[in-house]
Design a protein around this motif. Structure first.
Motif, PDB file in Angstrom:
ATOM      1  N   GLU A  14       0.850  -1.195   0.000  1.00  0.00           N
ATOM      2  CA  GLU A  14       0.000   0.000   0.000  1.00  0.00           C
ATOM      3  C   GLU A  14       0.877   1.233   0.000  1.00  0.00           C
ATOM      4  OE1 GLU A  14      -3.426  -1.405   2.971  1.00  0.00           O
ATOM      5  OE2 GLU A  14      -3.230   0.771   2.790  1.00  0.00           O
ATOM      6  N   ASN A  15       0.581   2.098  -0.942  1.00  0.00           N
ATOM      7  CA  ASN A  15       1.352   3.327  -1.083  1.00  0.00           C
ATOM      8  C   ASN A  15       1.354   4.167   0.190  1.00  0.00           C
ATOM      9  OD1 ASN A  15       2.912   5.010  -2.607  1.00  0.00           O
ATOM     10  ND2 ASN A  15       1.486   4.995  -4.322  1.00  0.00           N
ATOM     11  N   ARG A  16       0.216   4.169   0.834  1.00  0.00           N
ATOM     12  CA  ARG A  16       0.048   4.989   2.040  1.00  0.00           C
ATOM     13  C   ARG A  16       1.057   4.605   3.113  1.00  0.00           C
ATOM     14  NH1 ARG A  16      -2.881   3.984   6.615  1.00  0.00           N
ATOM     15  NH2 ARG A  16      -3.562   2.011   5.748  1.00  0.00           N
ATOM     16  N   LYS A  17       1.284   3.309   3.258  1.00  0.00           N
ATOM     17  CA  LYS A  17       2.204   2.854   4.305  1.00  0.00           C
ATOM     18  C   LYS A  17       3.633   3.235   3.964  1.00  0.00           C
ATOM     19  CE  LYS A  17      -0.667  -0.947   5.798  1.00  0.00           C
ATOM     20  NZ  LYS A  17      -1.093  -2.298   5.420  1.00  0.00           N
ATOM     21  N   LEU A  18       3.951   3.116   2.692  1.00  0.00           N
ATOM     22  CA  LEU A  18       5.292   3.477   2.256  1.00  0.00           C
ATOM     23  C   LEU A  18       5.510   4.973   2.459  1.00  0.00           C
ATOM     24  CD1 LEU A  18       7.639   1.962   0.994  1.00  0.00           C
ATOM     25  CD2 LEU A  18       6.776   2.587  -1.245  1.00  0.00           C
ATOM     26  N   LEU A  19       4.498   5.747   2.104  1.00  0.00           N
ATOM     27  CA  LEU A  19       4.592   7.196   2.234  1.00  0.00           C
ATOM     28  C   LEU A  19       4.728   7.598   3.687  1.00  0.00           C
ATOM     29  CD1 LEU A  19       4.532   9.730   0.567  1.00  0.00           C
ATOM     30  CD2 LEU A  19       2.074   9.827   0.868  1.00  0.00           C
ATOM     31  N   GLN A  20       3.970   6.948   4.536  1.00  0.00           N
ATOM     32  CA  GLN A  20       4.014   7.269   5.966  1.00  0.00           C
ATOM     33  C   GLN A  20       5.427   7.100   6.510  1.00  0.00           C
ATOM     34  OE1 GLN A  20       1.604   4.758   8.490  1.00  0.00           O
ATOM     35  NE2 GLN A  20       1.188   6.458   9.864  1.00  0.00           N
ATOM     36  N   PHE A  21       6.090   6.073   6.016  1.00  0.00           N
ATOM     37  CA  PHE A  21       7.454   5.853   6.473  1.00  0.00           C
ATOM     38  C   PHE A  21       8.386   6.973   6.007  1.00  0.00           C
ATOM     39  CE2 PHE A  21      11.128   3.803   7.914  1.00  0.00           C
ATOM     40  CZ  PHE A  21      12.088   3.869   6.926  1.00  0.00           C
ATOM     41  N   PHE A  22       8.322   7.309   4.733  1.00  0.00           N
ATOM     42  CA  PHE A  22       9.241   8.317   4.214  1.00  0.00           C
ATOM     43  C   PHE A  22       8.950   9.694   4.760  1.00  0.00           C
ATOM     44  CE2 PHE A  22      11.974   5.880   1.810  1.00  0.00           C
ATOM     45  CZ  PHE A  22      11.289   4.940   1.067  1.00  0.00           C
ATOM     46  N   GLU A  23       7.709   9.964   5.026  1.00  0.00           N
ATOM     47  CA  GLU A  23       7.386  11.282   5.584  1.00  0.00           C
ATOM     48  C   GLU A  23       7.716  11.342   7.060  1.00  0.00           C
ATOM     49  OE1 GLU A  23       3.278  11.918   4.524  1.00  0.00           O
ATOM     50  OE2 GLU A  23       3.918  13.147   2.837  1.00  0.00           O
ATOM     51  N   GLY A  24       7.584  10.212   7.714  1.00  0.00           N
ATOM     52  CA  GLY A  24       7.773  10.218   9.158  1.00  0.00           C
ATOM     53  C   GLY A  24       9.219  10.210   9.586  1.00  0.00           C
ATOM     54  N   GLN A  25      10.029   9.521   8.867  1.00  0.00           N
ATOM     55  CA  GLN A  25      11.374   9.320   9.405  1.00  0.00           C
ATOM     56  C   GLN A  25      12.219  10.589   9.250  1.00  0.00           C
ATOM     57  OE1 GLN A  25      14.657   8.710   8.707  1.00  0.00           O
ATOM     58  NE2 GLN A  25      14.579   9.427   6.605  1.00  0.00           N
ATOM     59  N   GLN A  26      12.944  10.856  10.294  1.00  0.00           N
ATOM     60  CA  GLN A  26      13.681  12.114  10.399  1.00  0.00           C
ATOM     61  C   GLN A  26      15.183  11.924  10.424  1.00  0.00           C
ATOM     62  OE1 GLN A  26      11.799  15.142  11.145  1.00  0.00           O
ATOM     63  NE2 GLN A  26      10.173  13.824  10.414  1.00  0.00           N
ATOM     64  N   ILE A  27      15.609  10.688  10.449  1.00  0.00           N
ATOM     65  CA  ILE A  27      17.039  10.423  10.607  1.00  0.00           C
ATOM     66  C   ILE A  27      17.743  10.598   9.280  1.00  0.00           C
ATOM     67  CG2 ILE A  27      18.676   8.652  11.336  1.00  0.00           C
ATOM     68  CD1 ILE A  27      16.344   7.331  12.780  1.00  0.00           C
ATOM     69  N   ASN A  28      18.984  11.050   9.319  1.00  0.00           N
ATOM     70  CA  ASN A  28      19.788  11.093   8.081  1.00  0.00           C
ATOM     71  C   ASN A  28      20.711   9.900   8.079  1.00  0.00           C
ATOM     72  OD1 ASN A  28      18.957  13.393   6.754  1.00  0.00           O
ATOM     73  ND2 ASN A  28      20.140  14.702   8.137  1.00  0.00           N
ATOM     74  N   PRO A  29      20.284   8.817   7.507  1.00  0.00           N
ATOM     75  CA  PRO A  29      21.045   7.589   7.701  1.00  0.00           C
ATOM     76  C   PRO A  29      22.325   7.544   6.869  1.00  0.00           C
ATOM     77  CG  PRO A  29      19.142   7.175   6.322  1.00  0.00           C
ATOM     78  CD  PRO A  29      19.133   8.630   6.630  1.00  0.00           C
ATOM     79  N   THR A  30      23.272   6.790   7.364  1.00  0.00           N
ATOM     80  CA  THR A  30      24.487   6.571   6.593  1.00  0.00           C
ATOM     81  C   THR A  30      24.328   5.351   5.698  1.00  0.00           C
ATOM     82  OG1 THR A  30      25.306   5.395   8.513  1.00  0.00           O
ATOM     83  CG2 THR A  30      26.109   7.630   8.191  1.00  0.00           C
ATOM     84  N   MET A  31      23.407   4.496   6.072  1.00  0.00           N
ATOM     85  CA  MET A  31      23.202   3.307   5.258  1.00  0.00           C
ATOM     86  C   MET A  31      21.708   2.983   5.205  1.00  0.00           C
ATOM     87  SD  MET A  31      23.016  -0.389   5.116  1.00  0.00           S
ATOM     88  CE  MET A  31      23.352  -1.054   6.707  1.00  0.00           C
ATOM     89  N   THR A  32      21.231   2.742   3.997  1.00  0.00           N
ATOM     90  CA  THR A  32      19.830   2.347   3.879  1.00  0.00           C
ATOM     91  C   THR A  32      19.743   1.172   2.940  1.00  0.00           C
ATOM     92  OG1 THR A  32      19.535   3.799   1.981  1.00  0.00           O
ATOM     93  CG2 THR A  32      18.940   4.694   4.118  1.00  0.00           C
ATOM     94  N   LEU A  33      18.896   0.224   3.307  1.00  0.00           N
ATOM     95  CA  LEU A  33      18.700  -0.868   2.356  1.00  0.00           C
ATOM     96  C   LEU A  33      17.292  -1.427   2.515  1.00  0.00           C
ATOM     97  CD1 LEU A  33      18.879  -3.860   3.989  1.00  0.00           C
ATOM     98  CD2 LEU A  33      21.265  -3.235   4.031  1.00  0.00           C
ATOM     99  N   CYS A  34      16.899  -2.214   1.522  1.00  0.00           N
ATOM    100  CA  CYS A  34      15.613  -2.866   1.672  1.00  0.00           C
ATOM    101  C   CYS A  34      15.746  -4.337   1.307  1.00  0.00           C
ATOM    102  CB  CYS A  34      14.526  -2.169   0.850  1.00  0.00           C
ATOM    103  SG  CYS A  34      14.428  -2.674  -0.853  1.00  0.00           S
ATOM    104  N   ASN A  35      15.004  -5.128   2.040  1.00  0.00           N
ATOM    105  CA  ASN A  35      14.952  -6.563   1.776  1.00  0.00           C
ATOM    106  C   ASN A  35      13.561  -6.885   1.299  1.00  0.00           C
ATOM    107  OD1 ASN A  35      17.537  -6.988   2.916  1.00  0.00           O
ATOM    108  ND2 ASN A  35      16.633  -6.943   4.957  1.00  0.00           N
ATOM    109  N   ILE A  36      13.490  -7.689   0.259  1.00  0.00           N
ATOM    110  CA  ILE A  36      12.171  -8.065  -0.236  1.00  0.00           C
ATOM    111  C   ILE A  36      12.020  -9.572  -0.168  1.00  0.00           C
ATOM    112  CG2 ILE A  36      10.587  -7.976  -2.184  1.00  0.00           C
ATOM    113  CD1 ILE A  36      12.040  -5.581  -3.221  1.00  0.00           C
TER     114      ILE A  36
END
Lengths: 379, 278
Positions: B232-254
């Motif tokens: 669901e797009n909404r859940k993905l969006l909620q994550f990107f809008e909510g998170q405030q950290i400037n990470p040094t490493m980001t990854l995704c597992n599918i």
């Protein structure tokens, strides 16, 4: 007839005053007199009153003349001009750009047409005119002898602002607790007792930080935070220290700034102490009346313009415990105990140790109604 | 039970503020698990399979001082339930704090006391103390709040810049409700949304894949083939809008057609978000 003129930086201060008063109520009285131009505001529950008086020397040009007709006892008439904040606040929006662009601002009234005209003469030959209709209404005025208060604090606004920025904005009421050695600002204890789920915050300010510190009476007063913030912002803009005058709980308190060019006073009601008699509006009114009548007498003697008629006293008509009405919390965790009250002091008064017995011991599982609702709202 | 922790490093204070604000945006009520070497923030409430879930860890290294004494010697942990908004409000303006202290206290009821120390220009320090009400969770409920187990995944890929991703997901959210996320072992990732009249697909390449762990399944998968999951797009969006950290490493597992697992890491903080497939 009122006619006055300001330059760009004066317009900014004028606008800031209007913004500060807008936090008190939705209505603004424009009250000119020989003493200067007063802006007054009082909220509907009569628990807050604000007045900013700009002396004639504040303006580039100030002219106030009474109309030809006088009333029976030869007292000159007031302008009796009441404006809606909704009409006047937007005119003084974007104050920094106003300060930069406005070369001259003229304000004049036409009482025959019940209109206030505000004209901005801006750069590049642009002229902006606002015609604001006003309602005829006698301004309310509150007389408050702030010099008679037992406690007076004066502090640079920047210092106080830095200190209170940490206060969470959910708190409407704050309590100021003072002793000769310590000044402490904290969440109103009434608020934190009502809801088990509210945060209690507390902060101390060292007496040394105040420009003037006089505490004659150890006391704790509770008042509305919003108005303090409003006055503080104004005080910062004018670069004048802010004074706080107060006494015992229940008696109104004053926030004021005093300068050669202007004088601002916010009079706020404070929560009456539970233990004392419920705030007796009668007595408060009476003392105000006496003071008022004295003032009016002396005014008429000196032939000054007696502006107000029956100023309202600052006290609540009923005795609700809140300064603002509040709805009961919707998700009151009814079936839940946040720690067993009996174990409060079981650990010998050591607040840094949480005994196991304080664990929630309700039979409900992890999904209690409160949490289930919150979780449901979450996704 | 005792807990006391203090941060005096300005960078870590800011990081903690970012963590608190992120958690407040992603979950209303959270469970703070105090362990010997870290703090874990997780969601509360009954597990519903359709929900997206958050898991955030702050390791002990971020704190100048970290002392805790759990419920018992064998179970040396404390589980606290609190309203995330309270924590984020208490620390939100503490960006210039000289120090930030967390402590479990018992003032009429159990509280997490947050003490922020600000140095004022006159040389005095202002100490602002907030008592956040918490609920101490008994041991028999602990199994309801497990640490998310490390799932096997079909593919793992580093994410492109978060700002870019966020703006793309925002635009896609206007188009359709569901988005297809797919990635492969050659460092490629696609996001696509499709409606009756329009379809939008964004291609990312050269993202790089993290080294294969022993858990990743299907060794013989063709590296070009895309592993897909619809969320669901909404859940993905909620994550990107909510998170405030400037990470040094980001990854995704599918995990094909099952789960989208996003991981952000910055110094001593790790943030994971699990979004189940439709």
């Amino acid at each position: 007839m009122l006619k006055c003129e300001m330059n760009g930086s004066q317009v900014k201060v004028f606008g800031k005053a209007i913004q500060a008063l807008s936090r008190v109520s939705d209505e603004l009285w424009l009250d000119p007199s020989e003493k200067g131009l007063a802006l007054r505001s009082m909220n509907s529950s009569r628990s807050a009153y604000g007045c900013v008086l700009f002396s004639p020397v504040f303006f580039q040009h100030y002219q106030w003349s009474t109309s030809m007709k006088m009333n029976d006892d030869d007292r000159p008439l007031n302008l009796n001009c009441k404006l809606g904040m909704k009409s006047i606040l937007p005119i003084f929006r974007c104050l920094t750009s106003l300060e930069r662009n406005v070369e001259k601002c003229k304000i004049f009234t036409r009482s025959d047409k019940c209109k206030v005209v505000i004209q901005f003469f801006c750069r590049h030959g642009i002229k902006r005119t606002h015609n604001v209709c006003f309602q005829e209404s006698q301004p309310l005025q509150v007389i408050f002898e702030k010099n008679m208060c037992n406690n007076t604090l004066m502090i640079q606004p920047r210092l106080l602002a830095e200190a209170i920025v940490l206060f969470t904005s959910s708190q409407e009421e704050v309590t100021l607790a003072v002793t000769p050695l310590n000044v402490c600002l904290k969440s109103s204890s009434e608020e934190s007792m009502d809801l088990t789920n509210s945060v209690y915050s507390e902060m101390s300010v060292d007496p040394d930080e105040f420009d003037f510190f006089q505490i004659g009476l150890d006391t704790e007063i509770t008042f509305c935070f919003k108005e303090l913030k409003g006055m503080l912002t104004f005080s910062e803009a004018v670069h004048v220290p802010i004074s706080i005058h107060f006494d015992f709980p229940g008696k109104p308190m004053a926030l004021s700034i005093d300068d050669m060019l202007l004088e601002a006073n916010f009079i706020l009601a404070t929560l009456a102490d539970d233990r004392s008699r419920a705030s007796s509006p009668q007595s408060l009114c009476l003392s105000q009346t006496q003071k008022r009548s004295d003032l009016i007498q002396s005014n008429t003697k000196a032939d000054k313009s007696g502006t107000s008629q029956a100023p309202e006293c600052i006290s609540r008509k009923t005795a609700p415990k809140r300064l603002y009405s509040r709805e009961s919390p919707t998700n009151n965790p009814a079936g839940e105990t946040c720690g067993n009250p009996q174990t409060k002091r079981a650990n010998g008064g050591n607040i840094f140790e949480v005994p196991e017995s304080s664990l929630s011991d309700t039979d409900e599982g992890p999904g209690s109604p409160y949490l289930r609702k919150a979780a449901a709202e979450n996704n | 039970m005792k807990f006391r922790a203090k941060i005096i490093n300005k960078g870590f204070v800011e990081l903690f503020i970012q963590v608190s604000v992120t958690i407040a945006k992603l979950t209303k009520v959270c469970v703070l698990r105090v362990c010997q070497d870290k703090l874990c923030f997780g969601p509360t409430g009954p597990r519903a399979t359709r929900e997206a879930r958050l898991w955030c860890e702050v390791s002990r290294g971020a704190f100048y001082q970290f002392n805790m004494e759990g419920v018992s010697e064998e179970l040396n942990e404390i589980y606290l339930e609190l309203t995330s908004e309270h924590l984020s409000r208490a620390v939100r303006n503490a960006g210039n704090a000289a120090s930030l202290k967390l402590q479990l206290t018992n003032k009429r009821r159990p509280c997490l006391t947050v003490a922020v120390e600000l140095a004022s220009r006159t040389g005095h320090t202002h100490l602002m103390v907030h008592d956040l009400p918490v609920r101490v969770l008994p041991r028999r409920w602990w199994k309801e709040y497990p640490e998310p187990n490390v799932q096997v995944s079909d593919v793992s890929v580093y994410l492109p810049g978060l700002r870019t991703l966020k703006s793309i997901v925002e635009r896609m959210a206007n188009m359709g409700e569901n988005v297809l996320v797919e990635a492969n072992l050659n460092g490629k990732m696609n996001l696509s949304v499709e409606t009756d009249v329009v379809s939008i697909k964004t291609y990312f390449k050269n993202l790089g894949n993290p080294p294969k762990s022993a858990l990743s399944v299907t060794q013989d998968r063709d590296p070009e083939s895309m592993v897909q999951v619809w969320v669901e797009n909404r859940k993905l969006l909620q994550f990107f809008e909510g998170q405030q950290i400037n990470p040094t490493m980001t990854l995704c597992n599918i995990l094909s057609n099952t789960l989208l697992h996003l991981v952000l890491v910055h110094e001593d903080v790790s943030l994971q978000y699990f979004i189940p497939a439709l």
